[in-house]
Design a protein around this motif. Sequence first.
Motif, PDB file in Angstrom:
ATOM      1  N   PHE A 105      -1.134   1.479   8.288  1.00 40.09           N
ATOM      2  CA  PHE A 105      -1.733   0.158   8.495  1.00 40.09           C
ATOM      3  C   PHE A 105      -0.789  -1.038   8.273  1.00 40.09           C
ATOM      4  O   PHE A 105      -0.960  -2.056   8.951  1.00 40.09           O
ATOM      5  N   PRO A 106       0.233  -0.953   7.367  1.00 40.67           N
ATOM      6  CA  PRO A 106       1.139  -2.107   7.280  1.00 40.67           C
ATOM      7  C   PRO A 106       1.896  -2.342   8.599  1.00 40.67           C
ATOM      8  O   PRO A 106       2.187  -3.488   8.956  1.00 40.67           O
ATOM      9  N   ARG A 110       1.858  -5.782  10.909  1.00 40.61           N
ATOM     10  CA  ARG A 110       3.093  -6.376  11.448  1.00 40.61           C
ATOM     11  C   ARG A 110       2.998  -6.535  12.974  1.00 40.61           C
ATOM     12  O   ARG A 110       3.298  -7.599  13.527  1.00 40.61           O
ATOM     13  N   ARG A 111       2.556  -5.496  13.655  1.00 39.25           N
ATOM     14  CA  ARG A 111       2.478  -5.541  15.122  1.00 39.25           C
ATOM     15  C   ARG A 111       1.436  -6.559  15.587  1.00 39.25           C
ATOM     16  O   ARG A 111       1.634  -7.251  16.586  1.00 39.25           O
ATOM     17  N   ASP A 175      -6.821  -7.212  11.955  1.00 39.74           N
ATOM     18  CA  ASP A 175      -5.483  -6.593  11.933  1.00 39.74           C
ATOM     19  C   ASP A 175      -5.485  -5.111  11.582  1.00 39.74           C
ATOM     20  O   ASP A 175      -5.896  -4.284  12.371  1.00 39.74           O
ATOM     21  N   GLY A 176      -5.078  -4.764  10.362  1.00 36.93           N
ATOM     22  CA  GLY A 176      -4.893  -3.334  10.065  1.00 36.93           C
ATOM     23  C   GLY A 176      -6.131  -2.590   9.592  1.00 36.93           C
ATOM     24  O   GLY A 176      -6.049  -1.418   9.201  1.00 36.93           O
ATOM     25  N   ALA A 177      -7.299  -3.230   9.617  1.00 40.13           N
ATOM     26  CA  ALA A 177      -8.497  -2.623   9.019  1.00 40.13           C
ATOM     27  C   ALA A 177      -8.854  -1.276   9.655  1.00 40.13           C
ATOM     28  O   ALA A 177      -9.260  -0.341   8.949  1.00 40.13           O
ATOM     29  N   GLY A 178      -8.698  -1.173  10.965  1.00 42.09           N
ATOM     30  CA  GLY A 178      -9.068   0.065  11.657  1.00 42.09           C
ATOM     31  C   GLY A 178      -8.205   1.233  11.215  1.00 42.09           C
ATOM     32  O   GLY A 178      -8.705   2.316  10.896  1.00 42.09           O
ATOM     33  N   HIS A 179      -6.907   1.008  11.212  1.00 43.89           N
ATOM     34  CA  HIS A 179      -6.012   2.086  10.784  1.00 43.89           C
ATOM     35  C   HIS A 179      -6.146   2.372   9.298  1.00 43.89           C
ATOM     36  O   HIS A 179      -5.970   3.508   8.848  1.00 43.89           O
ATOM     37  N   PHE A 180      -6.485   1.347   8.522  1.00 39.08           N
ATOM     38  CA  PHE A 180      -6.697   1.574   7.087  1.00 39.08           C
ATOM     39  C   PHE A 180      -7.875   2.524   6.875  1.00 39.08           C
ATOM     40  O   PHE A 180      -7.798   3.494   6.118  1.00 39.08           O
ATOM     41  N   PHE A 348      -7.347  -7.818   1.532  1.00 40.57           N
ATOM     42  CA  PHE A 348      -6.840  -8.292   2.822  1.00 40.57           C
ATOM     43  C   PHE A 348      -7.823  -9.208   3.561  1.00 40.57           C
ATOM     44  O   PHE A 348      -7.538  -9.656   4.668  1.00 40.57           O
ATOM     45  N   GLY A 349      -8.999  -9.433   2.969  1.00 41.85           N
ATOM     46  CA  GLY A 349      -9.983 -10.297   3.619  1.00 41.85           C
ATOM     47  C   GLY A 349     -10.558  -9.697   4.891  1.00 41.85           C
ATOM     48  O   GLY A 349     -10.772 -10.401   5.881  1.00 41.85           O
TER      49      GLY A 349
END
Length: 476
Positions: A105-106, A110-111, A175-180, A348-349
């Motif tokens: 997720f990081p 970034r992407r 942002d990264g919530a899905g992959h997290f 991460f909000g």
Amino acid sequence: GTAQIGVTGLAVMGRNLARNFARNGFTVAIHNRSYAKTASLVDDHGDEGTFVPSESVADFVASLERPRKVVIMVKAGAPTDAVIDELVPYLEEGDIVVDAGNAHFPDTIRRENALREKGLHFVGSGVSGGEEGALLGPSIMPGGTAKSYESLGPILEKISATVDGVPCCTYVGPDGAGHFVKMVHNGIEYADMQLIAEAYDLLKQGLGASAAEIGQIFAEWNTGDLESFLIEITADVLQHVDAETGAAFVDIVLDQAEQKGTGRWTVQNGLDLGVPITGIAEATFARALSGSVPQRKAAVGTLQAHAEPWDVTDRDAFIEDVRLALYASKVVAYSQGFDQIAAASEQFGWNIDRGAMARIWRGGCIIRARFLNRITEAYERDAQLPLLLADEYFTGAVGNGVQAWRRIVAGAALHGVPTPAFSSSLAYYDGVRAERLPAALIQAQRDFFGAHTYRRTDRDGTFHTEWSLDRSEQPA
Ligand code: NDP
């Protein structure tokens, strides 16, 4: 362009995902770095729907209607960046790039940042269910912008698994919530698999039962509260016979579990967030122990057991104890995983709806299970539930099994059966429900050697004891 969605990266996952889109009536643009995979998809399955194959990235992008929706399904890491870099020059404002691979997720954060600056939507999406799920309906966990979900969501929901008519796909968060969330899903999967493996070992050592007999016990369990994909395949695997030797298949498999890294990421993140995900951690370390070949070689026959073999007399009672202990330990592992999601969401909000996550995991994915309904219901009762274990349903369901759980963990310790996940889950249960923990002593020690200060139970403020002087308690 006329294609409604594009897929680049046509190995097992991408190929099946593209077929799934096509079978659901979408016109699918397809592309792969090397053309052979694209050609073979058209040759083998071209009649399943409408595919628009392209050899070049330029043609691939041009074949898509706007705003373009491109799903990347390539090896995670550098290959994903390489594909993004190739695509971006051809894309236009408002286009949507979906990374459906297993990104960390990081990297997704970034992407997403980088593409947002170019006016593009980047959606890191978890996809679970393996090859078969990709084809027949996976569980899909898309992150990225809420705006992108307006046009992307309906397409993804159409190809996802459904349970009771409800799609196993929902917008997870920015942002990264899905992959997290996909990462935590995999961590929970590690814990679930380890717990099942421990239950198998307990039944094997306690009852001296054969793999096939244990397989039947799992098949029976799969008709009750434990009903899940993992229990179902465990019953199948245990009853499978090796064609060559005629031995139980599980008995001829080398006992060294491998891992691709998502369990490790989950544990590392648990440490970063300070969330005790002990079930996932023990499961990840248990795989590591199994692969510690020189250490095991040095220990087998060398380390003393001082334990009698387990010779269970009441077979049925023992099986029921193992079942209850498995269920309770499983609830702990899930409860911890949902705590981790809550902590990350806060940090991460992301504003992740935990009940919705349980809902989209009911079908398509590896941890799909009947009891996920119970989790959704718990978060429906209280969206801010601080501890899943403390929900009224789970206090009862786990409470009923606590004595069995203690008998199993105590018996395993007495008879030398390793049960890291069962044992640590019970320790967590007793720890989290303890009125007072020995952490008080830890704080005192820290203040003694490092003047780290402590708080008191009887008044507010921070204090330090003058350990090397008069040992008086002082406000710090
Ligand atoms: P692989 O992870 O084996 O990746 C192979 C694909 O990546 C091929 O299409 C290959 O193209 C492409 N590729 C590799 N390097 C590059 C590069 N530098 N530039 C362009 N393309 C490249 O494929 P899978 O289908 O197994 O998995 C795809 C993704 O899905 C992975 O991120 C995986 O972690 C994830 N995933 C996999 C699951 C599974 O059960 N397998 C389940 C859920 C997610 P080429 O043909 O030209 O070599």
